[in-house]
Design an enzyme around this catalytic site. Structure first.
Site: not given
Length: 561
Positions: A381, A445, A467
């Site tokens: 990400t 998520s 992370g």
């Protein structure tokens, strides 16, 4: 200390010195994971563009220069503050499972979950990408410049080439096994089998062609040659082919959603709600820590690491059981954030010893009971924070999930492996798992793009990080460091990390925080020391304008006028 950690430590010191000497940018600022992306975003704002315009330009550049982390083949969540309407909203560009998805899609013939790294490469793990649709929706509502103009920096850079950055080169060295995948080998490797090194020029004319088509019409991503290339790459992947169809792409819809908001001390915070767990979990951690005085929460002290770890355990226990795509399952959002519930959870924290593995609570307004998810989620990400000269604020976290996503490319960009964020178990102990795969469902998520307001309702700062599940503690630690510890954005971004996702207490190795290991062990913690590669990007409103912070663990910077 390893050479890489020495390099990071030096970057931290230099970044903190530079921040201390820098003057605030009076008008606008962007902090992102790569200088080319920051420059593209700032260029759009200099030409009268909004923070949303800047985010679009930066994302297109990140697709090229940081393909291991995000891109148009992935998904994103965007938090936005509109100062004219005094409104905070969010945009959901999370990937969606295709119609071919089943609850047992990541299980073997005996019904046991397959290995995480066994199912990531190839087409099975690819969700319908949402970045382009989400950015089109945000641009229609909050953009100012013409859509096509926002693609110009990325197109030019893709055609002329750019020098491979430190992080991309290090990633290629760290994951040599990925060189077995044909697309990665073709794009990143020399004929002699060595990967590109830092500073080598990389071009991507195929991506430039793709971006030109999307610049003319964003719908071109979801139909026609680009969509067909995505479907072909998924269905004919060299390993784990998937079942995505053109109809899956054509049906994709981004959504504007109400954020989840709460308070900490005198501040009001708004972050991303389901299908992300990030906002709820960050607010839960802070809600539990508010019981303790600021003096006990000074950054990277023994008391702060211990108390934070305990609150994190409790939040992660709730996360595993209750949070999933709220369009599909019942998520007790209000109950999980109920102040009385959080006070009761905080009462479980003993300031002198570790509680061990926490159990999920019983929040009010719960309508269904689920089994906790046990499938791990992996890091990846990117994040950017942006403020334009009209005060519009964007905090956006964007991803292709793990490194290079599914390791499969289409039309010059990598496709995500986001479906591996689902639980590989669909049922446990006779109970359904909330985050099990299903057609049309968005996987849970941890992304937590966050915007913070002061006691007068004025913008205070924007923060977020990559992370994987560690996003939650990275963001929450940063908020504690800035609010309780009064740290600057750069000092907060460079702060050593500690993480506890309801397991061992993980300390960032080769940093000052690992000196606490013995004391934490004496309090009952099981301690591990490993590298923790965040990517925090922060903007704070101060007297005279804005100051920013860019995580020295990445290649990014904060730029403003």
């Amino acid at each position: 200390m390893t050479p890489l950690r020495l390099l990071i430590a030096a970057a931290v010191s230099l970044a903190c010195i530079a921040t201390a000497q820098a003057k605030p940018a009076p008008h606008e600022m962007i902090a992102s994971a790569n200088p080319y992306a920051s420059a593209a975003g700032l260029k759009m704002m200099r030409q009268g563009g909004s923070a949303v315009d800047a985010a679009i330009a930066a994302q297109m550049v990140l697709t090229l220069v940081e393909p291991e982390s995000s891109g148009i083949g992935g998904g994103a969540f965007l938090m936005l503050y509109d100062p004219r309407a005094k409104k905070t909203t969010s945009f959901d560009g999370r990937e969606i499972a295709p119609a071919s998805a089943t609850p047992t899609m990541f299980q073997d013939a005996s019904g046991k979950p397959r290995g995480h790294f066994d199912v990531i490469p190839g087409g099975l793990s690819v969700g319908v990408p949402g970045v382009v649709a989400m950015m089109e929706l945000a641009h229609k509502r909050y953009g100012k410049l013409p859509w096509a103009k926002l693609f110009e920096p990325a197109i030019e850079l893709a055609e002329k080439g750019f020098p491979v950055g430190r992080k991309l080169a290090a990633t290629l060295r760290a994951y040599p096994q990925m060189g077995r995948m044909p697309d990665i080998k073709r794009y990143f490797y020399h004929a002699d089998g060595t990967p590109l090194a830092q500073g080598e020029i990389l071009k991507n004319p195929e991506l430039a062609e793709t971006l030109r088509a999307i610049a003319k019409d964003p719908k071109a991503f979801y139909s026609g040659p680009i969509a067909q290339a995505i479907v072909d790459a998924v269905q004919h992947a060299p390993i784990n082919p998937g079942g995505m169809q053109l109809s899956d792409l054509a049906a994709y819809q981004a959504k504007e959603r109400a954020p989840v908001c709460g308070t900490y001390r005198i501040y009001r915070l708004c972050s991303m709600g389901p299908p992300s767990s990030g906002g709820i979990s960050v607010l839960q951690i802070l809600g539990m820590l508010e019981r303790f005085p600021s003096k006990d929460l000074q950054p990277d002290t023994l008391s702060e690491v211990h108390l934070f770890s305990e609150a994190s355990r409790l939040a992660f226990a709730d996360r595993a059981k209750y949070i999933a795509d709220s369009d599909v399952v019942s998520v007790p959002i209000a109950g999980l954030l109920d102040r009385d519930y959080l006070h009761a959870r905080a009462a479980l924290i003993d300031p002198t010893k570790d509680m061990g593995t926490a159990e999920a609570g019983d929040p009010p307004m719960k309508k269904a009971d689920y089994a906790p998810q046990r499938t791990p989620q992996l890091p990846g990400t990117s994040h950017m924070s942006i403020v334009d000269r009209n005060g519009q604020v964007v905090s956006m976290t964007t991803t292709v999930e793990f490194v290079f996503g599914s390791e499969v490319m289409a039309k010059g960009f990598f496709l995500n492996n986001q479906l591996t964020d689902f639980s590989f178990d669909s049922v446990r102990d006779g109970k359904p798992v909330a985050n099990a795969p299903a057609p049309g469902k968005r996987p849970m998520s941890a992304m937590a793009p966050t915007i913070v307001f002061d006691s007068h309702g004025r913008f205070a700062f924007a923060v977020g990080s990559p992370g994987g599940p560690a996003i939650i503690p990275y963001v929450a630690e940063t908020l504690v460091a800035m609010i309780d510890g009064k740290l600057s954005p750069q000092a907060a971004a460079a702060l050593p990390h500690h993480v506890n996702p309801n397991g061992p207490t993980v300390l960032e190795s080769d940093t000052s925080v690992d000196a606490l290991a013995a004391q934490l062990t004496a309090m009952g913690h099981t301690v591990r020391m490993v590298p923790l590669e965040s990517g925090l990007h922060i903007i704070e409103k101060v007297k005279g304008g804005y100051i920013g912070g860019a995580d020295p663990r990445r290649d990014g910077d904060a730029e403003g006028d």
